[in-house]
Design an enzyme around this catalytic site. Sequence first.
Site, PDB file in Angstrom:
ATOM      1  N   ARG A   9       0.832  -1.209   0.000  1.00  0.00           N
ATOM      2  CA  ARG A   9       0.000   0.000   0.000  1.00  0.00           C
ATOM      3  C   ARG A   9       0.863   1.255   0.000  1.00  0.00           C
ATOM      4  NH1 ARG A   9      -1.225   3.815   3.302  1.00  0.00           N
ATOM      5  NH2 ARG A   9      -0.118   2.860   5.058  1.00  0.00           N
ATOM      6  N   VAL A  10       0.424   2.243  -0.783  1.00  0.00           N
ATOM      7  CA  VAL A  10       0.969   3.598  -0.688  1.00  0.00           C
ATOM      8  C   VAL A  10      -0.220   4.529  -0.469  1.00  0.00           C
ATOM      9  CG1 VAL A  10       3.080   3.272  -2.017  1.00  0.00           C
ATOM     10  CG2 VAL A  10       0.944   3.789  -3.214  1.00  0.00           C
ATOM     11  N   SER A  11       0.068   5.736  -0.017  1.00  0.00           N
ATOM     12  CA  SER A  11      -1.011   6.625   0.414  1.00  0.00           C
ATOM     13  C   SER A  11      -1.712   7.379  -0.711  1.00  0.00           C
ATOM     14  CB  SER A  11      -0.475   7.635   1.434  1.00  0.00           C
ATOM     15  OG  SER A  11      -0.019   6.959   2.584  1.00  0.00           O
ATOM     16  N   SER A  12      -1.064   7.541  -1.862  1.00  0.00           N
ATOM     17  CA  SER A  12      -1.689   8.304  -2.946  1.00  0.00           C
ATOM     18  C   SER A  12      -1.325   7.722  -4.303  1.00  0.00           C
ATOM     19  CB  SER A  12      -1.245   9.774  -2.882  1.00  0.00           C
ATOM     20  OG  SER A  12       0.133   9.880  -3.190  1.00  0.00           O
ATOM     21  N   GLN A  15       2.297   8.139  -5.681  1.00  0.00           N
ATOM     22  CA  GLN A  15       3.384   7.313  -5.161  1.00  0.00           C
ATOM     23  C   GLN A  15       3.407   5.966  -5.880  1.00  0.00           C
ATOM     24  OE1 GLN A  15       1.876   7.760  -1.025  1.00  0.00           O
ATOM     25  NE2 GLN A  15       3.959   8.370  -0.516  1.00  0.00           N
TER      26      GLN A  15
END
Length: 214
Positions: A9-12, A15
């Site tokens: 997972r990345v936040s945006s 990314q």
Amino acid sequence: MGKTVGYARVSSREQNLDRQLAALQKYVPPDMIVTDKASGKNLNRPGYQSLKAGIGKLVQGDTLIVKSLDRLSRNKEDAKKELQYFSGIGVRVKILDLPTTMADIPEGQDWVLDMVNNILIEVLSSIAENERLTIRSRQAEGLAAMPVDKKSGKKISRKTGRCVGRPPVQFPENWEEYYRKWKKKEITAVSAMDHLGLKPNSFYKLVHRYEDGR
């Protein structure tokens, strides 16, 4: 033997997942890695939720691998609950950044897995509690350092110049009339409150404020 699934997972959307995917692919085939590009502040992510429901749901005997614990959630309390959830349904969680969780466990030695999970949960509980105490301490220090409004007795924010907390109770238009009647014992406090539309706590706060200001 259960399946092994990776989660990244990345936040945006800006990314990229490259580093996490490269690390996970040493243990999991690319087609067995679930991904999200969403904030870790909550658990409502399509990829992550697919691990808990539907065709890709993890079941007893399965293994979930993540690069680091904050890929599950940045909220320590949520991360703790998720570890408890997976432990409860018999899913092993391996965290690449925590080598202890990666150790091979001999068949029939499930108690070792339980011990590892319990240690993780306890550590998270301790971290979450320390963070809560730190936040409360900083809030208390911030409030203590604020100037006090002489009229209301409330703290004043240095940033906005306004009182912090609930707005102070205002004096009703007919306050003086019923205050005097109450002080002269012409009516009871309960009667004064009824006429003024005030609750006991608010009534006596106004009494103190009125008498201190005279």
